[in-house]
Design an enzyme around this catalytic site. Structure first.
Site, PDB file in Angstrom:
ATOM      1  N   CYS A   1      49.083 -25.339 -47.189  1.00  0.00           N
ATOM      2  CA  CYS A   1      49.885 -26.010 -48.226  1.00  0.00           C
ATOM      3  C   CYS A   1      51.254 -25.378 -48.426  1.00  0.00           C
ATOM      4  CB  CYS A   1      49.127 -25.953 -49.552  1.00  0.00           C
ATOM      5  SG  CYS A   1      48.870 -24.240 -50.059  1.00  0.00           S
TER       6      CYS A   1
ATOM      7  N   ASP B   1      51.829 -22.559 -50.013  1.00  0.00           N
ATOM      8  CA  ASP B   1      51.893 -21.723 -51.217  1.00  0.00           C
ATOM      9  C   ASP B   1      51.972 -20.242 -50.842  1.00  0.00           C
ATOM     10  OD1 ASP B   1      51.763 -23.994 -52.634  1.00  0.00           O
ATOM     11  OD2 ASP B   1      49.710 -23.761 -53.328  1.00  0.00           O
TER      12      ASP B   1
ATOM     13  N   CYS C   1      42.286 -22.059 -51.076  1.00  0.00           N
ATOM     14  CA  CYS C   1      43.190 -21.367 -52.007  1.00  0.00           C
ATOM     15  C   CYS C   1      42.673 -19.953 -52.277  1.00  0.00           C
ATOM     16  CB  CYS C   1      43.309 -22.136 -53.305  1.00  0.00           C
ATOM     17  SG  CYS C   1      43.552 -23.907 -53.057  1.00  0.00           S
TER      18      CYS C   1
HETATM   19 FE1  FES Z   1      48.036 -24.134 -51.985  1.00  0.00          FE
HETATM   20 FE2  FES Z   1      45.905 -24.098 -53.391  1.00  0.00          FE
HETATM   21  S1  FES Z   1      46.912 -25.846 -52.666  1.00  0.00           S
HETATM   22  S2  FES Z   1      46.867 -22.418 -52.488  1.00  0.00           S
END
Ligand code: FES
Length: 139
Positions: free
Chosen positions: A39, A41, A108
């Site tokens: 994602c 992140d 995550c």
């Molecule tokens: Fe990116 Fe959860 S969607 S760490």
């Protein structure tokens, strides 16, 4: 609608709304930064280690609610643990401590495990050759 708008446990929601240990540690003994390829992140984790025991942990996470909740939980879990014990903390253990995560959000929690391992690796590489309690300089 079945199951409501979110399948997060109460504990996940609670850590998401009131994350523990947010921020940075100045001159940390170990720091790790990892990105989630799924994602995009990012999570940063800072550790303070004294005589092989983690005394403080802080995090900065630019990510989803599950990433923030798992960062918050992992910083709580490592405090008071030895570096060796902390190396054994898995993403599953973090997710379990939060009362579970929806299957699509398990990746995550991997971010939290990897950020912790990377901060511990950093600590171990910096402290190589230095035994716990060893005096750095004697005059
Ligand atoms: Fe990116 Fe959860 S969607 S760490």
């Amino acid at each position: 609608m079945r199951g409501g708008p979110t399948q997060y446990s109460e504990k996940v929601m609670e850590h998401f709304k009131n994350p523990r240990n947010v921020g940075e540690i100045e001159n940390p003994d170990g720091v790790g930064q990892v990105g989630n390829p799924v994602c995009g992140d990012i999570m940063e984790l800072y550790l303070r280690v004294k005589d092989g025991i983690i005394t403080e942990a802080k995090f900065k996470t630019f990510g989803c609610g599950a990433a923030i909740a798992t960062s918050s939980m992992v910083t709580e879990m490592v405090k008071g643990k030895s570096v060796e014990e902390a190396l054994k903390i898995s993403n599953r253990a973090v997710a379990e401590a939060l009362g579970g995560l929806p299957p699509v959000k398990m990746h995550c929690s991997v971010l939290a495990e990897e950020a912790l391992k990377s901060a511990l690796d950093d600590y171990l590489s910096k402290s190589k050759g230095k035994l716990p309690g060893e005096k750095v300089k004697s005059k």
